[in-house]
Design a protein around this motif. Structure first.
Motif, PDB file in Angstrom:
ATOM      1  N   ASP A 396     -33.967  45.117  97.535  1.00 49.64           N
ATOM      2  CA  ASP A 396     -33.493  44.660  96.630  1.00 49.64           C
ATOM      3  C   ASP A 396     -34.103  43.652  95.795  1.00 49.64           C
ATOM      4  N   GLN A 421     -24.504  47.204  93.480  1.00 48.57           N
ATOM      5  CA  GLN A 421     -25.415  46.091  93.308  1.00 48.57           C
ATOM      6  C   GLN A 421     -26.599  46.344  92.562  1.00 48.57           C
ATOM      7  N   MET A 422     -27.151  47.636  92.550  1.00 48.62           N
ATOM      8  CA  MET A 422     -28.309  47.992  91.712  1.00 48.62           C
ATOM      9  C   MET A 422     -28.073  47.871  90.204  1.00 48.62           C
ATOM     10  N   GLU A 425     -28.069  44.431  88.911  1.00 48.19           N
ATOM     11  CA  GLU A 425     -29.200  43.825  89.058  1.00 48.19           C
ATOM     12  C   GLU A 425     -30.051  44.388  87.785  1.00 48.19           C
TER      13      GLU A 425
END
Length: 468
Positions: A396, A421-422, A425
């Motif tokens: 992450d 989440q990827m 980000e």
């Protein structure tokens, strides 16, 4: 049985530990005092699942020891395994200096009948050279021809897969044993048969043959596997052109029992300590014998070019000048479950990104320390590029503000990431997958621009243009 292992690299350490595990008295020798210090202090210099536990257990029972004492190692083992490195020479041939030095030391100190086992991957004819070197050392001691100092050189190639080597050794699909058909050779064969008896209780796994055929078998096996990989990579590049899905093709051809599924995965090329080196060595052996092995020449060329395929895909999206771009890298070792960086495709891909001005943040579950060492050498004369490469503690941590994710090793922990989440980000939801871990349609539904190897690009379902 009393066994000596010469060399505590990948093959030697696994061989010695596993033979100690089944009850043998094993003496592991290495001239590298640093390695021996690590082992004697309870450490293990390589990453291999299960190996540390076996070494700890056999050390506690006094069945394995580690030393730099050459004389003691020769005197210890009735069977002397030569498991030293055979790195490629400048012309691609195997460098046998360490093998021959090990043989020379055996001749200097042997004190009775010895079975000398070539466990290292060596070209055809090496056993003959080992035999000559041992005889030279015995002649220097005026012991050549002595009945008390007889020996036999046996070929017993290894077929261990990094990341599964302990299981491969303890549950072998075959044990290849090449020996001479003379009195010493027959005695050596009986000793080796006794050594490997625990692995043959359910059914006979040992294949007996002459020494040269055994030496050749190892190279032919690795060359075949490398050929399958390069074949599929060649097909994946054609699939890109014609709009086919290489994963569907793989399932279609792999279901044929004459072909099977093993080593048919398209990707960014093979690496490691075996396939590149062994293909080169076999090409060199053919050349020395007045023959060309055109298939293997092509296998090597395809593999070399395949390591640039993902870079070209990145350029097709972001252009050739990557200055100001940042790329998250998942996976550095050449395959999962190892920290081996030798010939790893990640080295080529990362070097190419840095050369085009990009910054790189990289993560690997076990290979970070080795990667730092390798890239400090690879980029020693490129301080600017080295400054743009960083290694982080989790997958992450690579993502924040990166322009895209690049997957280079198929570690299990990469197979089901948190895609939401990827996306939050990354600057834009873009993945370049060198191992085809994900499904293009699923990525499109998640709104991710997904670029894989030999798989059709599916337009992702958002208004955002990741190609901008």
């Amino acid at each position: 049985m009393k066994i000596t292992i010469i060399g505590t690299g990948y093959v030697g350490l696994v061989t010695g530990a596993c033979l100690a595990e089944i009850g043998n008295d094993v003496f592991c020798l290495d001239v590298d005092a640093r390695k021996i210090d690590i082992l004697n202090s309870g450490g293990v210099p390589i990453h291999e699942p299960g190996l540390r536990e076996i070494i700890a257990r056999t050390r506690a029972h006094g069945r394995i020891r580690f030393s730099t004492d050459v004389k003691a190692s020769v005197e210890h083992g009735d069977i002397q395994f030569i498991a030293v490195g055979t790195p490629p020479d400048e012309d691609g041939s195997a460098d046998l200096q360490y093998v021959l030095e090990a043989a020379r030391n055996i001749g200097r100190y042997m004190n009775g009948f010895k079975v000398i086992v070539d466990k290292s991957t060596v070209p055809v004819g090496t056993a003959q050279r080992v035999r000559a070197v041992v005889n030279e050392a015995l002649e220097a001691r005026h012991l050549a021809g002595s009945a008390a100092h007889r020996f036999s050189v046996v070929s017993n190639p290894e077929f261990l897969k990094e990341g599964a080597a302990v299981d491969d050794f303890m549950r072998p699909d075959r044990i290849v044993l090449g020996s001479d058909d003379d009195d010493a050779g027959r005695l050596a064969r009986e000793k080796m048969k006794r050594l490997y008896a625990p692995f043959n209780r359910n059914h006979e796994r040992t294949l007996y043959m002459d020494v040269r055929s055994a030496e050749f078998t190892k190279y032919a096996a690795n060359a075949m596997l490398a050929t399958r990989i390069s074949f599929m990579n060649e097909m994946s590049n054609l699939a890109d052109r014609v709009g086919a899905d290489i994963e569907a093709v793989r399932r279609g051809i792999g279901s044929d029992p004459r072909i099977g599924y093993h080593f048919l995965y398209a990707g960014v090329g093979y690496g490691g300590s075996c396939f590149p080196k062994d293909v080169q060595a076999l090409v060199r052996t053919a050349d020395e014998n007045g023959q060309r092995v055109r298939i293997l020449e092509a296998v090597e060329k395809v593999n070399d070019e395949q390591k640039e395929v993902l870079v070209r895909k990145i350029e097709s999206v972001f252009g050739g000048d990557l200055t100001g771009r940042t790329f998250a890298i998942w996976g550095l070792s050449f395959k999962p479950n190892t920290d081996d960086m030798r010939e790893a495709p990640s080295r080529r891909v990362i070097a190419a990104l840095l050369a085009r001005g990009a910054a790189v943040r990289a993560y690997d579950p076990v290979a970070l320390d080795e990667a730092r060492r390798v890239f400090s050498l690879d980029l020693a004369d490129q301080p600017g590029a080295r400054a743009r490469l960083s290694f982080v503690a989790s997958q992450d941590d690579t993502l924040a503000g990166a322009d895209a994710l690049v997957v280079l090793t198929e570690w299990k922990e990469f197979k089901s990431p948190d895609f939401a989440q990827m996306k939050s980000e990354l600057k834009a939801p873009v993945i370049f997958d060198g191992r085809n871990l994900y499904e293009p349609e699923a990525m499109a539904e998640l709104g991710i621009a997904y670029h894989a190897i030999g798989r059709p690009y599916v337009q992702y379902h958002t208004a955002t243009d990741a190609n901008a």
